[in-house]
Design an enzyme around this catalytic site. Sequence first.
Site, PDB file in Angstrom:
ATOM      1  N   VAL A 118       0.824  -1.204   0.000  1.00 44.09           N
ATOM      2  CA  VAL A 118       0.000   0.000   0.000  1.00 44.09           C
ATOM      3  C   VAL A 118       0.862   1.259   0.000  1.00 44.09           C
ATOM      4  O   VAL A 118       0.425   2.328  -0.451  1.00 44.09           O
ATOM      5  CB  VAL A 118      -0.947  -0.020   1.222  1.00 44.09           C
ATOM      6  N   LYS A 119       2.103   1.157   0.483  1.00 44.99           N
ATOM      7  CA  LYS A 119       2.984   2.319   0.591  1.00 44.99           C
ATOM      8  C   LYS A 119       3.493   2.813  -0.764  1.00 44.99           C
ATOM      9  O   LYS A 119       4.030   3.920  -0.859  1.00 44.99           O
ATOM     10  CB  LYS A 119       4.174   1.987   1.495  1.00 44.99           C
ATOM     11  N   ASP A 120       3.328   2.005  -1.804  1.00 48.41           N
ATOM     12  CA  ASP A 120       3.688   2.478  -3.148  1.00 48.41           C
ATOM     13  C   ASP A 120       2.907   3.738  -3.492  1.00 48.41           C
ATOM     14  O   ASP A 120       3.401   4.623  -4.196  1.00 48.41           O
ATOM     15  CB  ASP A 120       3.388   1.408  -4.201  1.00 48.41           C
TER      16      ASP A 120
END
Length: 553
Positions: A97-99
């Site tokens: 999700v941090k992308d």
Amino acid sequence: MACPYTSKRQSTVSVSEWKLAIRPDKSSECSWALGSSESSPHAHSKWQPPKKYGVIDNILDHIGNTPMVRLDRIKKEKGLKCDIFAKCEFFNAGGSVKDRIGKRMVEEAERTGRIKPGVHTLIEPTSGNTGIGLALAAAVKGYRCIIVMPEKMSNEKVSVLRALGAEIVRTPTSAAFDSQESHIAVSQKLLDEIPNSVILDQYRNEYNPIAHYDETAEEIYHQMDGKIDMIVVGAGTGGTVTGIARKLKEKIPNIKVVGVDPEGSSLAVPESLNEEREGEMYHVEGVGYDFIPTVLDRDCVDKWVKSEDGPSFAMSRQLIKLEGLLCGGSCGSNVYCAIEEAKDLPEGSRVVVILPDSVRNYMTKYLSDDWMIEHGFLSPSESDDMSLRWWGKLPVSVIEMKDPIIISPSMKCQTAMELMNNRNVDQLPVVDTDGSISGAITLHNMMRKVTKGQAAAQDPVSKVMYNQFQKVTVDTPLAEVSKMLDHDHFVIVTKGWQYYDDEGEFVEKQIVFGIVSRSDIIRYIMIGSPATGKSNGIGSLNGNGITNGNGIH
């Protein structure tokens, strides 16, 4: 109203006066809030439905529009009446999700002229996934990238970061966020040392939650046709839960937002939820902190729940086995807590759970039976049949251990080496004056460091001891100890005792009972008797037909 997130760098000061130049827990100065009549002061993007076909310009275009998967087998396994769905963020290009925030923070910094490819160096303190997202953007766009991360984080993350061309600096896991050794402090020191460097700062950057407000939440809303009763989101920096909660509460006012925070972390509300095990180390990565990040709006969460390592890892394994979802440990935390919260929901209710990252980062951690057994999350009998062997379930105390030689952390290396040579031992436990076990030293490691100039003979042994060591009780089964020794040279065996003070109150303490190595277990198996599980005292034939009858254990 403008939203200031910048701060002047602090000049070098003495150790006694040192403090963080930019605090990641500083309260936000932005006046905008959920339900405010004031328009947002930030730049927002309009969500676009995904294209079904076509060629993308670069891999950053494969960030977002992740699938929503119905968890029917988990629903059946856990006896839920409601429907449960997983937002699979590990399908993002970098695997988490941090992308989303890595890409968005870089793009916004470029849009405002704060950074330029080939000119600026990106530095980021991270638990790994934000680092991978930033390193991915840096690789595509042409930035030098330095990632500062605690030692706790998996080697798989390190390997991926290095493959993307990032430089990596590791910091002690135990360091508090505002100590000089923390990943946040080390990043700020590098910022002062490296020309044209920038910390985009996921803890304070407004485009962390905005990325999820503009994109992630919109995807969830449209994938579910606006019909969601509860959403469960884990909190690290808090940007994911903040952005998603704010947007969905605007669109679905009655939605219940559940925030997941691990035991040992301090993010949950009320504060009493954090008190019992606050500061205790936990193994699930990428979630929880010992401070409240600026980007986290805890008020947008309707209920906070605490997660634990064991059930989290077990659920992650179930998600793989039952649903085929190759997800990470924090995914198990979120799903386990979602199931607990959804038990009483009626048929027809719909629950969404965020799955933040993939199993790729944890192949040698929770996916490994050996690692799970070593950390007490899996019994040997659940992994293989070692415990079924005649010796497997016997306690480690059946091995006759020599009375332990215990040394203090302040003993000099030279003295310790002489002691080990004189007493013919290879390792010694190190115990503080209060009786707590600090670590252990080995003769080989100490001599190697002294000969290489990494330690001096007159240095205290605390400088060369192993802080991370395996500790078992006298009742731990030999099968479990044997598994630990696949990766460690020795384990420290402890025995509990009760200490009573003048008021009659007691505390549980531990003393060192002995040290066991692989050779001790092998010797016991060869000499011991399968019928009794005890040494027969006369020896037995080894693989070469030679009798071992010396009675040594």
